[in-house]
Scaffold this active site. Sequence first.
Site, PDB file in Angstrom:
ATOM      1  N   SER A  64      -4.522  -0.163   6.022  1.00 33.96           N
ATOM      2  CA  SER A  64      -5.943  -0.373   6.312  1.00 33.96           C
ATOM      3  C   SER A  64      -6.806   0.739   5.731  1.00 33.96           C
ATOM      4  O   SER A  64      -7.983   0.521   5.446  1.00 33.96           O
ATOM      5  CB  SER A  64      -6.167  -0.489   7.825  1.00 33.96           C
ATOM      6  N   ASP A  82      11.581 -10.941  -2.871  1.00 36.26           N
ATOM      7  CA  ASP A  82      12.664 -11.671  -2.214  1.00 36.26           C
ATOM      8  C   ASP A  82      13.995 -10.942  -2.373  1.00 36.26           C
ATOM      9  O   ASP A  82      14.092  -9.926  -3.047  1.00 36.26           O
ATOM     10  CB  ASP A  82      12.722 -13.129  -2.694  1.00 36.26           C
ATOM     11  N   PHE A  93       6.977  -1.537  -6.677  1.00 29.69           N
ATOM     12  CA  PHE A  93       5.731  -0.972  -7.198  1.00 29.69           C
ATOM     13  C   PHE A  93       4.546  -1.534  -6.422  1.00 29.69           C
ATOM     14  O   PHE A  93       4.618  -2.624  -5.859  1.00 29.69           O
ATOM     15  CB  PHE A  93       5.549  -1.311  -8.683  1.00 29.69           C
TER      16      PHE A  93
END
Length: 144
Positions: A64, A82, A93
């Site tokens: 945030s 995945d 990255f």
Amino acid sequence: MAEIHIKYFSQEIEKLQYIGGKSDWIDLRSAAEIELKAGEFKLIPLGIGMKLPEGYEAHVVPRSSTFKNFGVIQTNSMGVIDETYCGDNDQWFFPAYALRDTTIHVNDRICQFRIMKHQPEVVFIEEEHLGGNDRGGFGSTGVR
């Protein structure tokens, strides 16, 4: 408790920690000193790779405070990694686009991830009418 096999590409970053009771999102850190000018894009190395359990994926999003602290946004809004991205050179990255000149230091927390099960297989059934109440269209819940 799930075990996740992890490879560190950098010994300069803090090791990952799962902090139970606080949040199930895990912070990721920059593994390089990065300077960006406004309008520049860079892939920021996160210094880790993982072998996720079969049937799981990682969702990577900014913290945030990432934009406030560094003036960058994640170009793909949310990264999905995945379980097949698990080779010895498959480092994670953070794709960053700078809206102002900024410097990101090694070990700065710039994003976070969580592990999620894959979506179950679904079948789409076409209908002429859905039968629910209309809510009034896109953005209909108002401002307040």
